[in-house]
Scaffold this active site. Structure first.
Site, PDB file in Angstrom:
ATOM      1  N   LYS A  42      26.614  71.676  -6.349  1.00 39.17           N
ATOM      2  CA  LYS A  42      27.610  72.261  -7.247  1.00 39.17           C
ATOM      3  C   LYS A  42      28.979  71.606  -7.136  1.00 39.17           C
ATOM      4  O   LYS A  42      29.801  71.743  -8.034  1.00 39.17           O
ATOM      5  CB  LYS A  42      27.705  73.766  -6.996  1.00 39.17           C
ATOM      6  CG  LYS A  42      26.473  74.512  -7.456  1.00 39.17           C
ATOM      7  CD  LYS A  42      26.457  74.672  -8.960  1.00 39.17           C
ATOM      8  CE  LYS A  42      25.146  75.207  -9.471  1.00 39.17           C
ATOM      9  NZ  LYS A  42      25.182  75.612 -10.869  1.00 39.17           N
TER      10      LYS A  42
HETATM   11  C1  LIG Z   1      20.801  76.283  -4.562  1.00 41.00           C
HETATM   12  C2  LIG Z   1      20.772  76.071  -6.048  1.00 41.00           C
HETATM   13  N1  LIG Z   1      19.700  75.492  -6.587  1.00 41.00           N
HETATM   14  C3  LIG Z   1      19.618  75.295  -7.926  1.00 41.00           C
HETATM   15  C4  LIG Z   1      20.618  75.691  -8.783  1.00 41.00           C
HETATM   16  C5  LIG Z   1      20.464  75.492 -10.257  1.00 41.00           C
HETATM   17  O1  LIG Z   1      21.360  74.508 -10.737  1.00 41.00           O
HETATM   18  P1  LIG Z   1      21.988  74.577 -12.195  1.00 41.00           P
HETATM   19  O2  LIG Z   1      22.917  75.732 -12.238  1.00 41.00           O
HETATM   20  O3  LIG Z   1      22.694  73.256 -12.374  1.00 41.00           O
HETATM   21  O4  LIG Z   1      20.862  74.751 -13.176  1.00 41.00           O
HETATM   22  C6  LIG Z   1      21.736  76.314  -8.230  1.00 41.00           C
HETATM   23  C7  LIG Z   1      22.789  76.827  -9.103  1.00 41.00           C
HETATM   24  O5  LIG Z   1      23.592  77.661  -8.714  1.00 41.00           O
HETATM   25  C8  LIG Z   1      21.825  76.492  -6.836  1.00 41.00           C
HETATM   26  O6  LIG Z   1      22.900  77.056  -6.273  1.00 41.00           O
END
Ligand SMILES: Cc1ncc(COP(=O)(O)O)c(C=O)c1O
Length: 366
Positions: A42
């Protein structure tokens, strides 16, 4: 010399998993995002959105960042706010772990816990509407708005996707990642379908989330899932989708700590399980890049706590072969996810998406 912690965002390694991946299968490469300074993928979207907002005059010195996040994005913003001198308000919910709350506070962020559930049984909509309301009330504030801001996926198009293509040895056959706001899956799939259309794109969601259609139900995997299909994700780019159960995600993440010495969170456990499945159907010339979106430290009290696992009714020990068998038995949720897309254009109005997001999106689209 590095002049700011923020310069260390990105350029994460691709790591093989020799103890879990057999030599006669496709080779799995983990893109290990824990090495970002905020500890997760993030950081990439957060720094990109903040710096674009600064360039466009939407965010002024000493301003306040207001965001809805159950964990990683909020932590990234809190870190960036500390480094750049912004006040940060993060709206979390009761599912947010005490480790994440502590991290937010250690970077000096103000935390608001939203306890009202939305009509999907989650907290996304109630958190977002309160964040939008606060942004209207607080002067000199900016809403990064990871859910509706198209700069989120653009960040991954420009950084994560390019790194994968530049650093992956030939031949990249499959790309796998988890989805919530669709930032990573949306941006990376767009890049790969443009520059390497032969790469198969697989999205991984939680059982109970409806990004790829189906019925909404509660689930425990943090950071994954949503009650609708996010605007950052163009489903036409997605070849296949899996939905993974809570227990499968949690025990796979635990197995990778024991078997490979790689700490990861449950969303990455879900992706890693799908990667093991895909590898079993490919040859050693094929490469499968699987995003590992964060590390495991922030889940010490849940995922890596035997008592907590037992309270959820999850097993605590699974051997390597059992994980491989579980992977083998997975079936895709959909081989044409676009057919079951669940876009909700009405939400832009009902959640009162901020003018800054609408302005940024019109500039990104042009
Ligand atoms: C640990 C984790 N994996 C996957 C995701 C999914 O990513 P995205 O929000 O870019 O779809 C997030 C999003 O908060 C996350 O914190």
């Amino acid at each position: 010399m590095i002049t700011s912690i923020l310069e260390t965002i990105g350029n994460t390694p691709l790591i093989t998993i020799p103890n879990s991946n057999k030599a006669n299968e496709g080779q799995v490469l983990f893109k290990y995002e824990r090495y970002n300074p905020g500890g997760s993928i993030k950081d990439r979207a957060a720094i990109y959105i903040i710096e674009e907002a600064e360039k466009r005059g939407l965010l002024k010195p000493g301003g306040t960042l207001i965001e809805s996040s159950s964990g990683n994005f909020g932590i990234s913003l809190a870190m960036i706010g500390a480094a750049k001198g912004y006040h940060v308000i993060v709206l979390v919910d009761p599912k947010t772990t005490s480790a994440n709350l502590a991290l937010l506070k250690c970077f000096g962020a103000e935390v608001i816990v939203v306890t009202e559930q939305d009509d999907c049984g989650s907290y996304h909509k109630t958190r977002i509407s309160l964040a939008n309301k606060l942004a209207k009330e607080i002067k000199n504030s900016f809403r990064p708005d990871q859910c509706f801001n198209l700069l989120n996926s653009e960040a991954h198009y420009k950084s994560t996707a390019k790194e994968i293509m530049d650093n992956c040895p030939k031949k990249l056959t499959t790309f796998i990642t988890a989805v919530s706001t669709g930032g990573q899956l949306g941006g990376i799939s767009k890049y790969l379908k443009t520059f390497a259309p032969e790469v198969q794109i697989i999205g991984v969601d939680a059982e109970g989330s409806v990004i790829f259609g189906g019925n909404a139900d509660s689930y425990r995997i943090p950071g994954i899932g949503l009650g609708w299909t996010p605007v950052n994700l163009n489903m036409e780019y997605i070849d296949c989708a899996y939905k993974i159960s809570d227990e499968q995600a949690f025990i796979t993440a635990r197995a990778f700590a024991r078997n490979e010495g790689i700490l990861m969170g449950p969303s990455s456990g879900a992706c890693a399980l799908v990667a093991l499945k895909v590898a079993q159907h490919l040859t050693p010339e094929d490469r499968i890049v699987c995003m590992i979106s964060d590390g495991g430290e922030r889940y010490i009290q849940t995922l890596f706590n035997d008592e907590w696992m037992e309270q959820q009714g999850f097993v605590t020990k699974v051997d390597r072969e059992a994980i491989r068998t579980m992977a083998q038995q997975l079936q895709p949720w959909s081989r044409h996810p676009a057919a079951s897309a669940n876009y909700r254009t009405d939400l832009m109005d009902s959640l009162e998406v901020p003018d800054s997001t609408i302005q940024l999106n019109s500039e990104v689209r042009n």
